[in-house]
Scaffold this active site. Structure first.
Site, PDB file in Angstrom:
ATOM      1  CB  CYS A  46      13.523   7.808   9.190  1.00  0.00           C
ATOM      2  SG  CYS A  46      14.286   6.917   8.464  1.00  0.00           S
ATOM      3  CD  GLU A  96      13.462  -0.048   9.406  1.00  0.00           C
ATOM      4  OE1 GLU A  96      13.678   0.868  10.214  1.00  0.00           O
ATOM      5  OE2 GLU A  96      14.132  -0.989   9.018  1.00  0.00           O
ATOM      6  N   GLY A 113      -5.034   0.766   5.011  1.00  0.00           N
ATOM      7  CA  GLY A 113      -3.895   0.362   5.769  1.00  0.00           C
ATOM      8  C   GLY A 113      -4.724  -0.403   6.861  1.00  0.00           C
ATOM      9  CE  LYS A 139      -2.038   2.636   2.993  1.00  0.00           C
ATOM     10  NZ  LYS A 139      -1.686   3.819   2.355  1.00  0.00           N
ATOM     11  CD  GLU A 189      10.297  11.700  12.442  1.00  0.00           C
ATOM     12  OE1 GLU A 189       9.191  11.218  12.569  1.00  0.00           O
ATOM     13  OE2 GLU A 189      11.353  10.870  11.953  1.00  0.00           O
ATOM     14  N   GLY A 233      -6.910   7.667   2.243  1.00  0.00           N
ATOM     15  CA  GLY A 233      -7.249   7.829   3.573  1.00  0.00           C
ATOM     16  C   GLY A 233      -6.355   6.574   4.239  1.00  0.00           C
TER      17      GLY A 233
HETATM   18  P1  NAD Z   1       2.530   8.156   8.374  1.00  0.00           P
HETATM   19  O1  NAD Z   1       2.791   7.131   9.526  1.00  0.00           O
HETATM   20  O2  NAD Z   1       1.564   9.061   8.438  1.00  0.00           O
HETATM   21  O3  NAD Z   1       1.971   7.153   7.047  1.00  0.00           O
HETATM   22  C1  NAD Z   1       2.708   5.911   6.622  1.00  0.00           C
HETATM   23  C2  NAD Z   1       1.655   4.892   6.093  1.00  0.00           C
HETATM   24  O4  NAD Z   1       0.952   4.539   6.941  1.00  0.00           O
HETATM   25  C3  NAD Z   1       1.072   5.559   4.989  1.00  0.00           C
HETATM   26  O5  NAD Z   1       0.879   4.763   3.771  1.00  0.00           O
HETATM   27  C4  NAD Z   1      -0.304   5.815   5.596  1.00  0.00           C
HETATM   28  O6  NAD Z   1      -1.608   5.736   4.528  1.00  0.00           O
HETATM   29  C5  NAD Z   1      -0.557   4.720   6.462  1.00  0.00           C
HETATM   30  N1  NAD Z   1      -1.522   4.751   7.533  1.00  0.00           N
HETATM   31  C6  NAD Z   1      -1.969   5.550   8.335  1.00  0.00           C
HETATM   32  N2  NAD Z   1      -2.759   5.120   9.435  1.00  0.00           N
HETATM   33  C7  NAD Z   1      -2.755   3.760   9.295  1.00  0.00           C
HETATM   34  C8  NAD Z   1      -3.259   2.974  10.054  1.00  0.00           C
HETATM   35  N3  NAD Z   1      -3.928   3.267  11.185  1.00  0.00           N
HETATM   36  N4  NAD Z   1      -3.057   1.609   9.809  1.00  0.00           N
HETATM   37  C9  NAD Z   1      -2.217   1.257   8.879  1.00  0.00           C
HETATM   38  N5  NAD Z   1      -1.714   2.208   7.899  1.00  0.00           N
HETATM   39  C10 NAD Z   1      -1.778   3.552   8.041  1.00  0.00           C
HETATM   40  O7  NAD Z   1       4.041   8.654   7.604  1.00  0.00           O
HETATM   41  P2  NAD Z   1       4.380   9.581   6.917  1.00  0.00           P
HETATM   42  O8  NAD Z   1       3.982  10.900   7.316  1.00  0.00           O
HETATM   43  O9  NAD Z   1       3.736   9.110   5.292  1.00  0.00           O
HETATM   44  O10 NAD Z   1       6.026   9.461   6.715  1.00  0.00           O
HETATM   45  C11 NAD Z   1       6.714  10.052   7.532  1.00  0.00           C
HETATM   46  C12 NAD Z   1       7.184   8.987   9.104  1.00  0.00           C
HETATM   47  O11 NAD Z   1       7.736   7.919   8.436  1.00  0.00           O
HETATM   48  C13 NAD Z   1       8.186   9.832   9.580  1.00  0.00           C
HETATM   49  O12 NAD Z   1       7.783   9.511  11.088  1.00  0.00           O
HETATM   50  C14 NAD Z   1       9.463   9.182   9.384  1.00  0.00           C
HETATM   51  O13 NAD Z   1      10.365   8.924  10.192  1.00  0.00           O
HETATM   52  C15 NAD Z   1       9.164   7.666   8.942  1.00  0.00           C
HETATM   53  N6  NAD Z   1       9.877   6.902   8.192  1.00  0.00           N
HETATM   54  C16 NAD Z   1      10.954   5.872   8.843  1.00  0.00           C
HETATM   55  C17 NAD Z   1      11.663   5.268   8.237  1.00  0.00           C
HETATM   56  C18 NAD Z   1      12.353   3.984   8.893  1.00  0.00           C
HETATM   57  O14 NAD Z   1      13.148   3.390   7.942  1.00  0.00           O
HETATM   58  N7  NAD Z   1      12.649   4.030  10.153  1.00  0.00           N
HETATM   59  C19 NAD Z   1      11.751   5.679   6.937  1.00  0.00           C
HETATM   60  C20 NAD Z   1      11.146   6.580   6.333  1.00  0.00           C
HETATM   61  C21 NAD Z   1      10.252   7.292   6.831  1.00  0.00           C
END
Ligand code: NAD
Length: 491
Positions: free
Chosen positions: A298, A264, A226, A188, A394, A222
Site C-alpha cells: 500500500c 488502513e 465481512g 477475518k 492505485e 466472499g
Molecule cells: P479488499 O478491500 O478487496 O479486501 C480487504 C478485506 O475486506 C478482505 O478480507 C475482504 O474479504 C473484505 N471485504 C470485502 N468486502 C467487504 C465488505 N463489504 N465489508 C467488510 N469486509 C469486506 O482489499 P484487497 O484487494 O484484499 O487488498 C488490497 C488493498 O488493501 C489495496 O487497496 C491496499 O492499498 C490496501 N492495503 C492497505 C494497507 C494500509 O496499511 N493502508 C496495507 C495493506 C493493504
C-alpha cells in the site's frame, strides 16, 4: 531478470476455523492457489453466517463476563506465549507465506513475517510498561476540591478484517495491540490467502492460554462475513485494512451501530527527486520500491516526480535498474519479486497499463505477463497525465509512472493532487531542503533519502482517503482503548 519457477505446486494444507476456543470445520470449503504456479495449494473452510454469529457471541461473552479485560499480567503472558509459538513455527509459516501469498523468501525475513512476529513481543513489553492512567491534578470548583484523572481501558469487541497482500503482518498489527489492550477479537482473513490466517488461529488454540472466545478466526470466499461483522450490534470496533472502495463500504455499514472505525486503505504515493539528488540512488530506490511484493504494497511510491530537464536521464537509469530486478520463483533466496496474487489482479493491472497507453502514455518497458503463475514484468511508463487513471488510481502491480515537474511548488502540487495520503519519499543531497519539502506533502509517512519509517514502535497510517487512525507503536495500542475520565470530590 526472471528466475526459474520451482515452487511446490500443492500442499496438504486444509485448516480449520477458530470459533469460541474450538477448531472447527465448515461444510463447504474453497480452494486457495499458489500464485507462482496457478495450481491449487489447499482448501479453506468457507465460514457461514452462523459461524460468524457464534464467534461474535463468544467474543462478546469473553469481553463482558471474564477477567480478560482487566488481567493485564495474564494478557502479557499470553502474548509472550503467542510470540514463542510464532517463533517456534516460523519456518512452517515462512513456507506457507511463500506458497500462498507469493511473497519472496527475502521479504518473509522482513515485513511479511519476521518483523510482525517481533511486533507481538513489542506489544507484550509495552503492555508491561505503558501507563494506563493519567493524573490531571486537583482543582477548586464551587468551593470543593476535585481530583481528576483518566483511565485507559479495553475498547471492546473488535472485528479485524485483513487484505491478502501482507496477511500476517496486518493480522498481527491488529491482534497484538488489541489483545494487549484487553479487547476480544473476531479476525477475518482475505479470500485469496486464508491458510496463513487460519495457521495463526491454530497456533493460538494449541499453544497459548488465550481463553475461549477471546480470539476467533474466520475465512470465507466472499464478502458476506465481512459485511455481517461490520453491521453486527455485538461488535464495538472495526479495524479494517483493504482498498479505499471497500473501506468506504465498511465505514458506511458501521455507522448504523456507530462503531469505532479504524481504516488502513489504499495509496498512490509520490517519490520526488530533487535536482540535487543522487540520481543513481533515487532511480535504484524507485525501481526496488515499485517491485516490492510485485507492487502489492500500500505504501510504495508508484509516481516518480522528476525535474523536467533531467527527465530522460532519470528514465534511462530507472529502466536499467528495473531490468536488473530478479523476478520469478518466490521460494528462490535471490528472488526480489514474485507473482501477483491472482489472474484477476493481473487482468486489473494489465488493463490499467493498456488504458494508459491508449490515453497517450509511453510504455518504456514491461507490460508483459509471464506464465505459469500470475507474474507481470516490471513496467515503466512516461508521458502519464497527472490527472489520468494511472496517476490517480492505485494499480497494485509493478507499474511506475515517471512524471516531470517544473519547480518544487509544481512537484508539491502534483504529489498532493491525490485522494490518497499514505506515504511519500524524497531524494535530495540537501537533507534540510528535502525534509522541508516532505513537510508540505499531506501523507502519514515519509522516507527521506531512502530512510525507513516502518518499525514496531513507529506509527503507520494515512491522511485523506488512505485511512483513519494509526497502527503500531503506542498509537497502535491506544487505538484499541477507551478513555474514562473521573472526577472525585476530595475535600
Ligand atoms: P479488499 O478491500 O478487496 O479486501 C480487504 C478485506 O475486506 C478482505 O478480507 C475482504 O474479504 C473484505 N471485504 C470485502 N468486502 C467487504 C465488505 N463489504 N465489508 C467488510 N469486509 C469486506 O482489499 P484487497 O484487494 O484484499 O487488498 C488490497 C488493498 O488493501 C489495496 O487497496 C491496499 O492499498 C490496501 N492495503 C492497505 C494497507 C494500509 O496499511 N493502508 C496495507 C495493506 C493493504
Amino acid at each position: 531478470m526472471p528466475l526459474a519457477n520451482s515452487a511446490p505446486t500443492t500442499a496438504d494444507a486444509a485448516r480449520r476455523l477458530l470459533v469460541d476456543g474450538r477448531l472447527v470445520d465448515a461444510e463447504r470449503t474453497f480452494a486457495t492457489l499458489n500464485p507462482a504456479t496457478g495450481d491449487v495449494l489447499g482448501h479453506a473452510p468457507d465460514a457461514t453466517a452462523e459461524h460468524a454469529k457464534t464467534a461474535v457471541a463468544a467474543a462478546r461473552r469473553a469481553f463482558d463476563t471474564t477477567g480478560w479485560t482487566t488481567g493485564k499480567e495474564f494478557r502479557a503472558h499470553c502474548l509472550d506465549q503467542l510470540h514463542r509459538a510464532l517463533t517456534e513455527h516460523l519456518q512452517e509459516l515462512r513456507e506457507l507465506t511463500i506458497a500462498e501469498v507469493g511473497a519472496p523468501r527475502l521479504l518473509t525475513h522482513g515485513q511479511q513475517l519476521d518483523e510482525p512476529v517481533e511486533l507481538v513481543r513489542y506489544y507484550a513489553d509495552l503492555l508491561r510498561t505503558h501507563p494506563l492512567t493519567e493524573d490531571l491534578g486537583e482543582v477548586e470548583y464551587l468551593g470543593r476540591r476535585h481530583r481528576r484523572w483518566v483511565e485507559k481501558e479495553a475498547g471492546g469487541v473488535l472485528a479485524a478484517i485483513v487484505p491478502y497482500n501482507y496477511p500476517t503482518q496486518l493480522a498481527l498489527a491488529k491482534l497484538a495491540p488489541a489483545l494487549a489492550a484487553g479487547c476480544t477479537v473476531v479476525l477475518k482473513g482475505a479470500p485469496d490467502t486464508p491458510l496463513i490466517t487460519l495457521a495463526l488461529g491454530e497456533l493460538i488454540a494449541r499453544h497459548t492460554d488465550i481463553p475461549a472466545g477471546v480470539v476467533n478466526v474466520l475465512t470465507s470466499s466472499g464478502a458476506e462475513i465481512g459485511e455481517l461483522l461490520t453491521t453486527h450490534p455485538g461488535i464495538d470496533m472495526v479495524s479494517f485494512t483493504g482498498s479505499t472502495a471497500t473501506g468506504r463500504r465498511v465505514m458506511a455499514a458501521a455507522s448504523g451501530t456507530v462503531k469505532k472505525v479504524f481504516l488502513e486503505l489504499g495509496g498512490k504515493s509520490a517519490l520526488i527527486v530533487l535536482d540535487d539528488a543522487d540520481f543513481a540512488a533515487a532511480s535504484m530506490y524507485a525501481a526496488y520500491m515499485i517491485c516490492l511484493h510485485a507492487g502489492q504494497s500500500c505504501a510504495i511510491t508508484s509516481r516518480m516526480l522528476v525535474p523536467r530537464r533531467h527527465h530522460d536521464e532519470i528514465v534511462e537509469r530507472v529502466a536499467a535498474a528495473l531490468d536488473r530486478v530478479r523476478y520469478g520463483d518466490p521460494a528462490h533466496p535471490k528472488t526480489y519479486m514474485g507473482p501477483l496474487i491472482s489472474e484477476r489482479q493481473r487482468e486489473k493491472v494489465d488493463g490499467m497499463v493498456r488504458r494508459a497507453v491508449a490515453a497517450g502514455a509511453t510504455l518504456v518497458m514491461g507490460g508483459k505477463r509471464v506464465d505459469p503463475g500470475f507474474f507481470y514484468t516490471p513496467t515503466l511508463l512516461t508521458g502519464v497525465d497527472p490527472a489520468s487513471e494511472l496517476a490517480q488510481e492505485e494499480v497494485f502491480g509493478p507499474v511506475l509512472a515517471v512524471i516531470p515537474y517544473d519547480d518544487e511548488d509544481h512537484a508539491v502540487r502534483i504529489a498532493n493532487n491525490s485522494v490518497y495520503g499514505l506515504s511519500g519519499a524524497v531524494h535530495g543531497r540537501d537533507q534540510e531542503r528535502a525534509i522541508a519539502l516532505a513537510r508540505r506533502i499531506r501523507t502519514g509517512t515519509f522516507s527521506i533519502n531512502g530512510g525507513n519509517y516502518f518499525f514496531s514502535d513507529t506509527p503507520f497510517g494515512g491522511y485523506k482517503q488512505s485511512g483513519i487512525g494509526r497502527e503500531k507503536g503506542v498509537d497502535g495500542l491506544e487505538e484499541f482503548m477507551e478513555r474514562k475520565t473521573f472526577g472525585a470530590v476530595v475535600a
